[in-house]
Design a protein around this motif. Structure first.
Motif, PDB file in Angstrom:
ATOM      1  N   ASP A   1      20.332   2.082  70.383  1.00  0.00           N
ATOM      2  CA  ASP A   1      20.197   3.409  69.788  1.00  0.00           C
ATOM      3  C   ASP A   1      19.856   4.402  70.902  1.00  0.00           C
TER       4      ASP A   1
ATOM      5  N   LYS B   1      22.261  13.938  69.253  1.00  0.00           N
ATOM      6  CA  LYS B   1      21.342  14.922  69.845  1.00  0.00           C
ATOM      7  C   LYS B   1      21.944  15.705  71.010  1.00  0.00           C
TER       8      LYS B   1
ATOM      9  N   VAL C   1      20.393   7.636  70.533  1.00  0.00           N
ATOM     10  CA  VAL C   1      20.403   8.962  69.902  1.00  0.00           C
ATOM     11  C   VAL C   1      19.420   9.912  70.580  1.00  0.00           C
ATOM     12  N   ARG C   2      18.204   9.416  70.854  1.00  0.00           N
ATOM     13  CA  ARG C   2      17.184  10.293  71.412  1.00  0.00           C
ATOM     14  C   ARG C   2      17.250  10.363  72.941  1.00  0.00           C
TER      15      ARG C   2
ATOM     16  N   ASN D   1      25.658  13.212  62.769  1.00  0.00           N
ATOM     17  CA  ASN D   1      24.227  13.026  63.021  1.00  0.00           C
ATOM     18  C   ASN D   1      23.948  11.651  63.600  1.00  0.00           C
ATOM     19  N   GLY D   2      22.761  11.520  64.182  1.00  0.00           N
ATOM     20  CA  GLY D   2      22.375  10.235  64.751  1.00  0.00           C
ATOM     21  C   GLY D   2      22.398   9.118  63.720  1.00  0.00           C
ATOM     22  N   THR D   3      21.968   9.434  62.498  1.00  0.00           N
ATOM     23  CA  THR D   3      21.961   8.415  61.445  1.00  0.00           C
ATOM     24  C   THR D   3      23.377   7.929  61.130  1.00  0.00           C
TER      25      THR D   3
ATOM     26  N   TYR E   1      12.417   4.078  65.020  1.00  0.00           N
ATOM     27  CA  TYR E   1      13.115   5.035  64.168  1.00  0.00           C
ATOM     28  C   TYR E   1      14.609   4.991  64.459  1.00  0.00           C
ATOM     29  N   HIS E   2      15.415   4.762  63.417  1.00  0.00           N
ATOM     30  CA  HIS E   2      16.867   4.742  63.614  1.00  0.00           C
ATOM     31  C   HIS E   2      17.590   5.684  62.663  1.00  0.00           C
TER      32      HIS E   2
ATOM     33  N   HIS F   1      10.032   4.568  71.678  1.00  0.00           N
ATOM     34  CA  HIS F   1       9.523   5.942  71.583  1.00  0.00           C
ATOM     35  C   HIS F   1       8.937   6.195  70.200  1.00  0.00           C
TER      36      HIS F   1
HETATM   37  N1  PMP Z   1      17.761   7.279  66.199  1.00  0.00           N
HETATM   38  C1  PMP Z   1      16.847   7.851  66.976  1.00  0.00           C
HETATM   39  C2  PMP Z   1      16.267   7.077  68.118  1.00  0.00           C
HETATM   40  C3  PMP Z   1      16.431   9.161  66.732  1.00  0.00           C
HETATM   41  O1  PMP Z   1      15.511   9.732  67.515  1.00  0.00           O
HETATM   42  C4  PMP Z   1      17.015   9.871  65.658  1.00  0.00           C
HETATM   43  C5  PMP Z   1      16.628  11.302  65.356  1.00  0.00           C
HETATM   44  N2  PMP Z   1      15.329  11.658  65.653  1.00  0.00           N
HETATM   45  C6  PMP Z   1      17.960   9.212  64.864  1.00  0.00           C
HETATM   46  C7  PMP Z   1      18.326   7.936  65.172  1.00  0.00           C
HETATM   47  C8  PMP Z   1      18.594   9.895  63.688  1.00  0.00           C
HETATM   48  O2  PMP Z   1      19.342  10.971  64.101  1.00  0.00           O
HETATM   49  P1  PMP Z   1      19.649  12.166  63.092  1.00  0.00           P
HETATM   50  O3  PMP Z   1      18.353  12.794  62.734  1.00  0.00           O
HETATM   51  O4  PMP Z   1      20.543  13.070  63.881  1.00  0.00           O
HETATM   52  O5  PMP Z   1      20.361  11.572  61.915  1.00  0.00           O
END
Ligand code: PMP
Length: 406
Positions: free
Chosen positions: A230, A258, A232-233, A117-119, A145-146, A199
């Protein structure tokens, strides 16, 4: 107007066995009333809810759907790997192929590691930066958001002050505030973590300025700290080599997830050589992090991103959508604010502090088979067509009419 018998029944059952019926950001209570909670199927850029309603989908699974659901090349690669094995005693051969591809595609990357996952990826970046520098402080933008674990969750429920003790905050695109936060961190600065672009939920999106990106790089260089992006998005939608490539500023570490495997669960950290040793020494792992099916899907996805220049295609579709929405909003005498990169559109209404206009707009769109979000950035995918954009623009006329009638 949309009948929701099945959705309502599932919500009632879920309410009894899942706290609140659903957790986190996917809870339908966070959307206008008419929105469904449960979905049955996706195909390309289209989605069906459990009551059989069809939507041209502009949330794209909140990012993962980059090429379209059931992309034949991606699913064939995943299926081939699934027949051999997914969750084994260690990684399959495909991990090395994927790592080579990622390092080849991502501008700053000398190495990569995979998670789910992104986290996982943002947390791993922070851990590596601290391990490599032997320092504690991480600077993050206010409101960014991270992820959803105690060090970064947007909610403080269940979080202790100690979980956040070594974070310090700056304002996105504000060089002065970044300098001030870095000064305060002093000799203890391990890294600066910044989203590919701003964002934040419910507000205008902002691309980073060149001055801001350079300032972040300068501070990290002068202090021996790591610059963390980051991705992720935004990853693979703006620029497959990295969202900051066009700014001429390269990070030391990036977090990806993602879209990387077109809907299969995968995340990645990419890093520069000076962090390789720390990355090999920190203890990061997960039961499913070596899953081979998602990696095979990622290899196929990234090859298509490169072959078809997916970011350019999304930009073309996104520009048509943005221009069309602007023209139509004016025809209804409405002021809208569209922000962020066109591949990830955000639409807010002027004078709409409680998102009442946005909600009315989106509800009307939904009733005409178009899934928009009133507050969050949306996503285009390469399976969207010019016809889908036309459908969205026609629905938008009904949406704007509803807002004008409020
Ligand atoms: N960072 C950003 C910029 C995100 O948009 C997200 C998910 N929306 C995350 C981290 C966390 O990713 P995840 O929900 O897959 O853990």
């Amino acid at each position: 107007e949309l009948i929701r018998t099945r959705d309502a029944a599932l919500r009632a059952r879920a309410e009894k066995v899942v706290p609140g019926g659903m957790w986190g950001h996917l809870h339908a209570a966070k959307l206008p009333e008419a929105y469904p909670q449960f979905f049955s199927r996706g195909e390309g850029g289209v989605l069906w809810d459990v009551d059989g309603h069809r939507y041209v989908d502009f949330m794209c699974s909140w990012g993962p759907n980059l090429l379209g659901h059931h992309h034949p090349e991606v699913e064939e690669a995943a299926e081939r790997q699934r027949r051999d094995g997914d969750c084994l005693n260690g990684p399959a051969e495909v991990m090395v192929e994927l790592a080579e591809l990622v390092v080849d595609m991502v501008g700053h990357a000398d190495w990569t590691q995979f998670q789910k996952n992104g986290t996982d990826a943002t947390t791993t970046c922070v851990t590596i930066a601290r391990a490599a520098t032997g320092r504690r402080k991480i600077l993050v933008a206010k409101g960014a958001y991270h992820g959803a674990v105690p060090w970064c969750s947007p909610s403080l429920l269940g979080v202790t002050a100690e979980d956040r003790a070594h974070l310090a905050y700056f304002t996105f695109n504000d060089v002065e505030s970044l300098d001030a936060a870095a000064k305060e961190a002093g000799d203890d600065l391990a890294g600066i973590l910044i989203s590919a672009f701003r964002h934040d939920l419910g507000s205008d999106q902002e691309l980073p300025t060149v001055e801001f990106a350079r300032a972040a790089r300068r501070i990290c260089d002068s202090k021996g700290a790591a610059l963390l992006i980051d991705e992720v998005r935004a990853g693979f939608r703006l620029n497959a080599a990295g969202s900051w490539e066009g700014l001429g500023v390269r990070p030391d570490l990036s977090a990806w997830s993602k879209a990387i495997a077109n809907g299969h669960a995968l995340a990645a950290v990419t890093g520069a050589d000076w962090l390789r040793r720390a990355a090999s020494q920190v203890f990061v792992t997960g039961s499913f992090w070596a899953g081979a099916v998602a990696m095979a899907a990622a290899v196929a996805t990234l090859k298509i991103v490169r072959r078809d220049d997916v970011p350019a295609r999304l930009a073309q579709l996104g520009q048509t959508l943005r221009d069309g929405l602007e023209t139509r909003s004016r025809q209804f005498g409405l002021s809208i604010r569209q922000s962020g990169p066109v591949q990830m559109p955000t639409l807010l209404f002027e004078g709409d502090p409680d998102y009442r206009k946005g909600s009315a707009f989106c509800s009307a769109m939904l009733a005409r088979g178009v899934y928009f979000h009133p507050k969050h950035n949306m996503f285009l995918c390469a399976a969207h067509t010019e016809a889908d954009i036309a459908v969205a623009l026609e629905a938008a006329e009904h949406g704007f009419a509803s807002v004008a009638a409020l």
